[in-house]
Design an enzyme around this catalytic site. Structure first.
Site, mmCIF file in Angstrom:
data_model
loop_
_atom_site.group_PDB
_atom_site.id
_atom_site.type_symbol
_atom_site.label_atom_id
_atom_site.label_comp_id
_atom_site.label_asym_id
_atom_site.label_seq_id
_atom_site.Cartn_x
_atom_site.Cartn_y
_atom_site.Cartn_z
ATOM 1 N N PRO A 119 0.770 -1.245 0.000
ATOM 2 C CG PRO A 119 0.010 -0.940 2.182
ATOM 3 C CD PRO A 119 0.721 -1.923 1.292
ATOM 4 C CB CYS A 120 3.080 2.814 -2.481
ATOM 5 S SG CYS A 120 2.203 2.478 -4.004
#
Length: 156
Positions: A119-120
């Site tokens: 989850p950047c």
């Protein structure tokens, strides 16, 4: 490397992987045909759809991205950001042990090949701004709203 395409609310997701795991996820603007669906990507596609349906908050997939040791260290740290939470690039740099590495951390974050699963999009600017997302800020905003713990209830 096997490839599959699935439709999502933010575009067509291109999944690539093999028996060693999921190597990349990219969200495309142009729709691609679904065609045949390789067996090695069926579970990834199922979990991805569950995420977009609001039924999944954590992915349970074998991951096999290509990157440097430093990039993989950053990507592993991203996996520890809980669903519905955000942290700043500065906080992430501190967690990795070097506040001065903020630019390198941001660069590695931007090269994450496993959008959404790693989850950047949960990393934001220190002042709360939505900064830098390879898929476009409109997608980052959508993902953060999708993961927001404060869902708007209907009045009627």
């Amino acid at each position: 490397m096997e490839v599959a395409y699935i439709q999502t609310p933010i575009g067509t997701a291109e999944l690539k992987g093999d028996e060693n795991g999921l190597a990349s996820i990219t969200v495309l603007d142009n729709k691609k045909p679904n065609g045949t669906f390789p067996d090695v990507l069926v579970d990834a596609a199922k979990q991805f759809q569950e995420y977009f349906n609001g039924d999944r908050t954590v992915f349970n997939l074998e991951l096999n991205p290509s990157g440097t040791d430093f990039q993989k260290k950053v990507w592993n740290a991203l996996l520890k950001i809980p669903f519905g939470k955000t942290i700043s690039y500065l906080e992430l740099s501190k967690q990795l042990g070097d506040v001065k590495a903020i630019r390198a951390v941001a660069s590695a974050n931007g090269k994450n090949p496993l959008w959404i699963v790693v989850p950047c999009h949960r990393v934001i600017g220190t002042n709360g701004d939505l900064t830098g997302y390879a898929g476009g800020l409109h997608r980052k905003k959508w993902l953060l709203e999708h993961e927001s713990p404060a869902k708007q209830a209907t009045l009627f």
